[in-house]
Design an enzyme around this catalytic site. Structure first.
Site, short mmCIF file in Angstrom:
data_model
loop_
_atom_site.label_atom_id
_atom_site.label_comp_id
_atom_site.label_asym_id
_atom_site.label_seq_id
_atom_site.Cartn_x
_atom_site.Cartn_y
_atom_site.Cartn_z
CD GLU A 136 -2.82 1.57 2.04
OE1 GLU A 136 -2.65 1.06 3.15
OE2 GLU A 136 -3.59 2.52 1.82
CB THR A 189 -4.35 8.53 0.08
OG1 THR A 189 -5.56 7.79 -0.06
CG2 THR A 189 -3.88 8.44 1.51
#
Ligand code: HSE
Length: 317
Positions: A136, A189
């Site tokens: 991630e 993000t």
């Protein structure tokens, strides 16, 4: 005892709500839908290869070193000293990017979990955490396990330390339901992290700590009112809410429709509410979707209990 080697494993990795309002980077929960599917299969060609990615509009890289699922799987293979093992991955994206639903975490978890299963489970489930977090981090550049851990382990997960990857499950009250609404815009993000201040005033940290403690106590005691009072984010939401059109209208609609509390899911733009019971959760979903429709902005609701099992095998042969 004979061991038949698996040839192919298909797994489902669910979406997650990170932060859960007051637990920035340290609390997350899994929901039932949406989620990604990842297939891992043995190949006669040495090394890891990404054979196909679907549902991404052609945006995801096929090089394993640049792909979240690939990075996670490679990290696992390297730890085992088996990077020349012939393994093929297929990634089927079933949720939008930049949605606040933990899309890259789901692919990373799916990649690590499917390859681990294909190889006969050399690691226990929790042992896959560092590989999935590494995957991630390749997508958003930051090291946090609040999407990966609930996706991998299921349920509601507290990350006591993102450095040590020390995680703890939190009990799920039996009438707790989650409403997530995804308005059709993209927030990366990385960008949503860059707008956050580097420092938090002491008074804010104190209030946020009180809310996080209150939420955990409320979840332990199935005290829905305490859960509701605690669902307040004083750290990220004040800075990120302006990235989400109609955020305060959506919050007012959710609270009027009976939500216990409401905030941003992960880095947004999805928003979430925790609710007592399915009827309330569905009513809240309708009210929030209507608030977005009014401006107008297309929005997709997802309503489910907390998903207790996380990533799991769909089929294997
Ligand atoms: N805790 C993270 C954030 C979740 O809010 O930036 C997003 O992946």
């Amino acid at each position: 005892m004979s061991h038949v080697r698996l040839q192919e494993v298909r797994v489902f990795a669910p979406a997650t709500v990170a932060n859960v309002a007051c637990g920035f980077d340290v609390l997350g929960l899994a929901i039932e839908q949406p989620g990604d599917e990842v297939v891992a299969r043995l190949s006669s060609r040495p090394g890891l290869r990404i054979a196909a990615v679907t549902g991404d509009g052609g945006r995801l890289p096929l090089e394993p070193e640049r792909n979240t699922a690939g990075v996670a799987a490679l990290a696992l293979l390297r730890r085992l000293g088996r990077e020349s093992e012939g393994v093929e991955l297929e990634i089927h994206k079933r949720m939008p990017f930049g949605s606040g639903l933990g899309s890259s975490a789901a692919s990373a978890v799916g990649g690590a979990f499917a390859v681990n299963r294909l190889l006969g489970e050399p690691f226990p489930r929790v042992g896959l955490l560092p590989f999935a977090v590494e995957g991630e981090a390749a997508a958003d550049g930051a090291w946090h396990a609040d999407n990966v851990a609930p996706c991998l382990l299921g349920g509601i997960t507290l990350i006591r330390s993102n450095v040590e990857l020390d995680v703890a499950p939190v009990p799920i009250p039996s009438r707790l339901w989650v409403t997530v609404v995804h308005p059709d815009i993209v927030i990366l993000t990385k960008e949503a992290r860059e707008i956050l201040p580097r420092e938090v005033p002491l008074g804010t940290a104190t209030r946020q700590t009180g809310n996080l403690g209150g939420l955990l106590c409320g979840l332990h005691a199935s005290d829905y009112r305490l859960i509701g009072r605690s669902l307040q984010d004083l750290i990220a939401e004040p800075h990120r809410a302006r990235l989400i059109p109609a955020f305060s209208a959506a919050r007012d609609a959710a609270l009027s429709a009976g939500a216990l509390g409401f905030s941003i899911s992960g880095a947004g733009p999805s928003v979430f509410a925790l609710c007592e019971g399915e009827i309330a959760a569905r009513r809240v979903a309708e009210a929030v979707a209507a608030a977005f429709a009014a401006i107008p902005l297309k929005a997709t609701p997802y309503v489910s209990p907390v998903n207790p099992r996380g990533v799991h095998v769909l089929s294997e042969r």
